[in-house]
Every structure is written in C-alpha cells, then in structure tokens.
Design an enzyme around this catalytic site. Sequence first.
Site, mmCIF file in Angstrom:
data_model
loop_
_atom_site.group_PDB
_atom_site.id
_atom_site.type_symbol
_atom_site.label_atom_id
_atom_site.label_comp_id
_atom_site.label_asym_id
_atom_site.label_seq_id
_atom_site.Cartn_x
_atom_site.Cartn_y
_atom_site.Cartn_z
ATOM 1 C CG ASP A 153 -0.388 0.398 2.592
ATOM 2 O OD1 ASP A 153 0.824 0.562 2.551
ATOM 3 O OD2 ASP A 153 -1.056 0.252 3.505
ATOM 4 C CG HIS A 154 -0.809 4.825 1.586
ATOM 5 N ND1 HIS A 154 -1.610 3.994 1.921
ATOM 6 C CD2 HIS A 154 -0.655 5.415 2.715
ATOM 7 C CE1 HIS A 154 -2.345 3.912 2.832
ATOM 8 N NE2 HIS A 154 -1.558 4.931 3.557
ATOM 9 C CB CYS B 274 0.253 -2.687 4.791
ATOM 10 S SG CYS B 274 0.056 -3.556 6.185
ATOM 11 C CB THR C 290 1.335 -2.959 10.988
ATOM 12 O OG1 THR C 290 0.280 -3.408 10.112
ATOM 13 C CG2 THR C 290 1.035 -1.557 11.727
ATOM 14 N N GLY C 291 2.108 -4.473 8.159
ATOM 15 C CA GLY C 291 2.143 -5.928 7.804
ATOM 16 C C GLY C 291 0.818 -6.738 8.308
ATOM 17 C CB VAL C 292 -1.039 -6.476 11.116
ATOM 18 C CG1 VAL C 292 -2.648 -6.911 11.759
ATOM 19 C CG2 VAL C 292 -0.101 -6.587 12.048
ATOM 20 C CG HIS D 165 8.390 -25.754 11.473
ATOM 21 N ND1 HIS D 165 8.304 -25.552 13.006
ATOM 22 C CD2 HIS D 165 9.737 -26.408 11.445
ATOM 23 C CE1 HIS D 165 9.436 -26.162 13.552
ATOM 24 N NE2 HIS D 165 10.181 -26.595 12.313
ATOM 25 C CG ASN D 166 4.277 -22.164 10.033
ATOM 26 O OD1 ASN D 166 5.126 -21.574 10.423
ATOM 27 N ND2 ASN D 166 3.626 -23.179 10.826
ATOM 28 N NE ARG E 227 2.950 4.246 8.056
ATOM 29 C CZ ARG E 227 1.698 4.369 7.686
ATOM 30 N NH1 ARG E 227 0.761 3.852 8.315
ATOM 31 N NH2 ARG E 227 1.197 5.251 6.799
ATOM 32 C CG HIS F 38 6.802 -29.265 9.895
ATOM 33 N ND1 HIS F 38 6.432 -28.926 11.332
ATOM 34 C CD2 HIS F 38 7.864 -29.949 9.952
ATOM 35 C CE1 HIS F 38 7.635 -28.758 12.040
ATOM 36 N NE2 HIS F 38 8.420 -29.306 11.458
HETATM 37 C C1 RB5 Z 1 -2.253 2.535 6.394
HETATM 38 O O1 RB5 Z 1 -2.308 3.625 7.225
HETATM 39 C C2 RB5 Z 1 -2.289 1.407 7.473
HETATM 40 O O2 RB5 Z 1 -3.374 1.169 8.251
HETATM 41 C C3 RB5 Z 1 -1.922 0.104 6.828
HETATM 42 O O3 RB5 Z 1 -0.636 0.265 6.183
HETATM 43 C C4 RB5 Z 1 -1.369 -1.111 7.664
HETATM 44 O O4 RB5 Z 1 -0.709 -1.030 8.515
HETATM 45 C C5 RB5 Z 1 -2.765 -1.848 8.130
HETATM 46 O O5 RB5 Z 1 -2.686 -2.712 8.680
#
Ligand code: RB5
Length: 147
Positions: free
Chosen positions: A8-9, A65, A67-69, A98-99, A109, A133
Amino acid sequence: MKIVIGNDHSAVEMREAITEHLKARGIEVEEIGTFSRESSNYPEWGEKVARKVLAKEADLGIAICGTGVGISIACNKVRGIRAVCCSEPYSAKLSRQHNNSNVLCFGARVVGVELAKMIVDAWLDAEFQGGRHQTRIDMISEIEKKG
Ligand code: RB5
C-alpha cells in the site's frame, strides 16, 4: 524463481528497496503496486499478491503495508494462501520450514530496510521440511474447507 510483490501507500520506498534486493539475488520480480503515495486500501494489494501466487503466476509473494498486519490478514482470506507477518528473521525462516508460508508480509513502519532484507533472505533461504509439518498444513486446509 519469480516473486510477486505488492504494497500500500505506506510501503512504496520499502517495496522499491526489496525489489532491488531480490533482483540482486537473481530473482525475477513482478511489482503490482501501488506505485503512489496517495492513500490506498491494503486489502486490494494483498488480494492481488495472493491471487497471483495461487494462480502460480509467481512462486512466492511479498506483501507490505504499514504494519504488515492488515495486508497479511487480507492475503490469508484467499484459500490456499499461508501468509506470515514477520518483524524478525527467525519467524520468517520457521514459517517456511514448518508452515510452508507462500506469502511474506512485514511492516514498512515497523522494520527498517536492512532488517527487512534479512527477513526476506531468511525466508527465501529456508525450505519446507514436510513430514509432520505437512500433516498440520493439511489440517489447516481442512479448516479452510469448513469455511
Ligand atoms: C495505512 O495507514 C495502514 O493502516 C496500513 O498500511 C496497515 O498498517 C494496516 O494494517
């Protein structure tokens, strides 16, 4: 070996750095964007990466992204995708061994470029170990089938 990479951005510069790193390793890279720093929605980029891996248009995927989350959650909604969100190399390595993870995610970030390269290298240098596995991965597939 071909890798599809999307972001993403928040991760435009990180994607550029990782793409350069992958190419230096001799890996073919397909960048799917975003190439813009304007706000965009991570599920869109995660799904695009995941579907390319699923369609075997790439061997593996990388999705980034903030956080990657969020992007890893989006990738994991595509049946057959095992996306891992890593902030250090140990989990990245074990996620392959393993996965049998097929998409690597991290946060632009959260980790710096040099740590991100170490995470990518640990992930790429590891091999799936199969055996018990595989049994566990088959169990994950069964959960997917239940919906
Ligand atoms: C974008 O602001 C942010 O929410 C996205 O990059 C990511 O961290 C979401 O999980």
